[in-house]
Design a protein around this motif. Structure first.
Motif, PDB file in Angstrom:
ATOM      1  N   PHE A 140       0.827  -1.207   0.000  1.00 32.16           N
ATOM      2  CA  PHE A 140       0.000   0.000   0.000  1.00 32.16           C
ATOM      3  C   PHE A 140       0.863   1.259   0.000  1.00 32.16           C
ATOM      4  CE2 PHE A 140      -2.406   3.381   2.069  1.00 32.16           C
ATOM      5  CZ  PHE A 140      -3.551   3.401   1.281  1.00 32.16           C
ATOM      6  N   LEU A 141       1.925   1.268   0.781  1.00 31.82           N
ATOM      7  CA  LEU A 141       2.826   2.422   0.806  1.00 31.82           C
ATOM      8  C   LEU A 141       3.442   2.652  -0.566  1.00 31.82           C
ATOM      9  CD1 LEU A 141       4.640   1.787   4.214  1.00 31.82           C
ATOM     10  CD2 LEU A 141       3.064   3.661   3.722  1.00 31.82           C
ATOM     11  N   HIS A 142       3.885   1.567  -1.193  1.00 30.29           N
ATOM     12  CA  HIS A 142       4.511   1.674  -2.518  1.00 30.29           C
ATOM     13  C   HIS A 142       3.502   2.174  -3.557  1.00 30.29           C
ATOM     14  CE1 HIS A 142       7.220   0.981  -5.791  1.00 30.29           C
ATOM     15  NE2 HIS A 142       6.524   0.004  -6.311  1.00 30.29           N
ATOM     16  N   GLU A 143       2.285   1.663  -3.492  1.00 32.84           N
ATOM     17  CA  GLU A 143       1.234   2.090  -4.424  1.00 32.84           C
ATOM     18  C   GLU A 143       0.919   3.581  -4.276  1.00 32.84           C
ATOM     19  OE1 GLU A 143      -2.110  -0.349  -3.589  1.00 32.84           O
ATOM     20  OE2 GLU A 143      -1.340  -2.098  -4.670  1.00 32.84           O
ATOM     21  N   ASN A 144       1.156   4.103  -3.074  1.00 29.42           N
ATOM     22  CA  ASN A 144       0.827   5.504  -2.811  1.00 29.42           C
ATOM     23  C   ASN A 144       2.054   6.419  -2.851  1.00 29.42           C
ATOM     24  OD1 ASN A 144      -2.215   5.992  -1.859  1.00 29.42           O
ATOM     25  ND2 ASN A 144      -1.593   3.908  -1.341  1.00 29.42           N
ATOM     26  N   GLY A 145       3.071   5.966  -3.571  1.00 29.03           N
ATOM     27  CA  GLY A 145       4.194   6.849  -3.879  1.00 29.03           C
ATOM     28  C   GLY A 145       5.402   6.777  -2.972  1.00 29.03           C
ATOM     29  N   ALA A 146       5.450   5.808  -2.054  1.00 28.75           N
ATOM     30  CA  ALA A 146       6.636   5.682  -1.194  1.00 28.75           C
ATOM     31  C   ALA A 146       7.849   5.307  -2.046  1.00 28.75           C
ATOM     32  CB  ALA A 146       6.393   4.633  -0.115  1.00 28.75           C
ATOM     33  N   ASN A 147       8.957   5.978  -1.820  1.00 25.40           N
ATOM     34  CA  ASN A 147      10.162   5.803  -2.635  1.00 25.40           C
ATOM     35  C   ASN A 147      11.011   4.639  -2.121  1.00 25.40           C
ATOM     36  OD1 ASN A 147      12.438   6.052  -4.188  1.00 25.40           O
ATOM     37  ND2 ASN A 147      13.044   8.056  -3.399  1.00 25.40           N
ATOM     38  N   PRO A 148      11.135   3.549  -2.906  1.00 29.44           N
ATOM     39  CA  PRO A 148      11.939   2.403  -2.452  1.00 29.44           C
ATOM     40  C   PRO A 148      13.443   2.645  -2.499  1.00 29.44           C
ATOM     41  CG  PRO A 148      11.120   2.007  -4.666  1.00 29.44           C
ATOM     42  CD  PRO A 148      10.499   3.290  -4.212  1.00 29.44           C
ATOM     43  N   ASP A 149      13.864   3.774  -3.107  1.00 26.48           N
ATOM     44  CA  ASP A 149      15.288   4.068  -3.244  1.00 26.48           C
ATOM     45  C   ASP A 149      15.793   5.103  -2.230  1.00 26.48           C
ATOM     46  OD1 ASP A 149      15.872   2.378  -5.546  1.00 26.48           O
ATOM     47  OD2 ASP A 149      14.621   3.770  -6.682  1.00 26.48           O
ATOM     48  N   ALA A 150      14.892   5.574  -1.346  1.00 24.72           N
ATOM     49  CA  ALA A 150      15.299   6.580  -0.361  1.00 24.72           C
ATOM     50  C   ALA A 150      16.215   5.957   0.691  1.00 24.72           C
ATOM     51  CB  ALA A 150      14.055   7.177   0.302  1.00 24.72           C
ATOM     52  N   LYS A 151      17.431   6.502   0.835  1.00 24.68           N
ATOM     53  CA  LYS A 151      18.423   5.927   1.748  1.00 24.68           C
ATOM     54  C   LYS A 151      18.387   6.627   3.107  1.00 24.68           C
ATOM     55  CE  LYS A 151      21.648   4.647  -1.939  1.00 24.68           C
ATOM     56  NZ  LYS A 151      23.020   4.820  -2.476  1.00 24.68           N
ATOM     57  N   ASP A 152      18.646   5.845   4.163  1.00 20.30           N
ATOM     58  CA  ASP A 152      18.743   6.458   5.490  1.00 20.30           C
ATOM     59  C   ASP A 152      20.097   7.156   5.630  1.00 20.30           C
ATOM     60  OD1 ASP A 152      20.788   4.694   6.676  1.00 20.30           O
ATOM     61  OD2 ASP A 152      19.255   3.146   6.652  1.00 20.30           O
ATOM     62  N   PHE A 153      20.237   7.959   6.707  1.00 17.93           N
ATOM     63  CA  PHE A 153      21.438   8.782   6.868  1.00 17.93           C
ATOM     64  C   PHE A 153      22.590   8.043   7.538  1.00 17.93           C
ATOM     65  CE2 PHE A 153      18.194  12.419   7.567  1.00 17.93           C
ATOM     66  CZ  PHE A 153      17.937  12.463   6.204  1.00 17.93           C
ATOM     67  N   VAL A 154      22.318   6.875   8.104  1.00 18.63           N
ATOM     68  CA  VAL A 154      23.330   6.189   8.903  1.00 18.63           C
ATOM     69  C   VAL A 154      24.020   5.073   8.122  1.00 18.63           C
ATOM     70  CG1 VAL A 154      23.774   4.891  11.017  1.00 18.63           C
ATOM     71  CG2 VAL A 154      22.100   6.738  11.034  1.00 18.63           C
ATOM     72  N   LEU A 155      23.231   4.100   7.657  1.00 17.23           N
ATOM     73  CA  LEU A 155      23.801   2.954   6.945  1.00 17.23           C
ATOM     74  C   LEU A 155      23.727   3.089   5.433  1.00 17.23           C
ATOM     75  CD1 LEU A 155      22.322   0.112   9.207  1.00 17.23           C
ATOM     76  CD2 LEU A 155      24.635   1.071   9.261  1.00 17.23           C
ATOM     77  N   GLY A 156      23.005   4.126   4.977  1.00 16.67           N
ATOM     78  CA  GLY A 156      22.877   4.319   3.537  1.00 16.67           C
ATOM     79  C   GLY A 156      22.050   3.240   2.866  1.00 16.67           C
ATOM     80  N   ARG A 157      21.149   2.613   3.648  1.00 21.84           N
ATOM     81  CA  ARG A 157      20.290   1.555   3.091  1.00 21.84           C
ATOM     82  C   ARG A 157      18.954   2.127   2.642  1.00 21.84           C
ATOM     83  NH1 ARG A 157      20.213  -3.353   7.350  1.00 21.84           N
ATOM     84  NH2 ARG A 157      19.028  -1.757   8.435  1.00 21.84           N
TER      85      ARG A 157
END
Length: 204
Positions: A148-165
């Motif tokens: 549902f998050l992905h269908e509503n535009g959540a970015n699967p490529d957004a990286k966190d600031f610590v591990l870069g994941r």
């Protein structure tokens, strides 16, 4: 006289507690409601005047999260669909930002993939011959939240600031096959596939 003094102190404590609750920020009230695991309380708190649905606040463990992330991580039941219902409500009715990061740049989608990983590990820890419908349902509902998050535009490529994941790289690490395939498609294609599956399921 002793009884009167005790009564006075109790009354003062109750009055002080009530005033404290009344002064509580609306967004803190929403996060408190989420912690109860009660969807109706979440709805009531989310619709109160003055709630900034995308505000990031720390919890008792000092982990900064948005209300949407808190719902994903909450004790609201997975198997009966209440947590998915809460996620949908915050996004569709309250305007929660699916890409608003919390502490360390972790997004709601990353939170959801982490939750799904936990459910996947829990499911795999149960011998196949002993798995029950409810065990599968917990995993499937967690997967529905990611979808549902992905269908509503959540970015699967957004990286966190610590591990870069990113959610996508983490799904690859954890061998979440369905999620990897989902993230390789555009949200529009995922919505279309999901809609087609639902139509087939509704056919007699």
């Amino acid at each position: 006289k002793i009884f009167t003094n005790q009564f006075f102190h109790i009354k003062s404590f109750i009055t002080s507690r009530k005033m404290s609750d009344e002064k509580k920020s609306p967004i803190v009230g929403l996060h408190d409601a989420i912690c109860t695991g009660d969807f109706e309380k979440v709805k009531e708190a989310a619709l109160k005047p003055g709630v900034n649905i995308n505000e990031v606040i720390p919890d008792r463990a000092d982990v900064a999260q948005t209300a949407l992330q808190r719902v994903i991580n909450s004790e609201i039941p997975l198997r009966d669909g209440s947590r998915l219902q809460s996620v949908k409500f915050l996004i569709q009715k309250c305007g929660a930002d699916v890409n608003k990061p919390g502490g360390h740049g972790v997004t709601p989608l990353m939170t959801a993939v982490s939750m799904l990983t936990h459910e996947n590990d829990r499911l795999n820890s149960i011998p196949k011959c002993k798995r029950k419908g409810g065990d599968w349902l917990e995993f499937l509902m967690a997967e529905e939240i990611v979808k549902f998050l992905h269908e509503n535009g959540a970015n699967p490529d957004a990286k966190d600031f610590v591990l870069g994941r990113s959610p996508k790289s983490f799904a690859l690490e954890q061998n979440l096959e369905d999620v990897k395939e989902m993230f390789s498609l555009s949200p529009k294609v995922v919505r279309k596939c999901h809609s087609s599956i639902n139509q087939l399921n509704r056919r007699p």
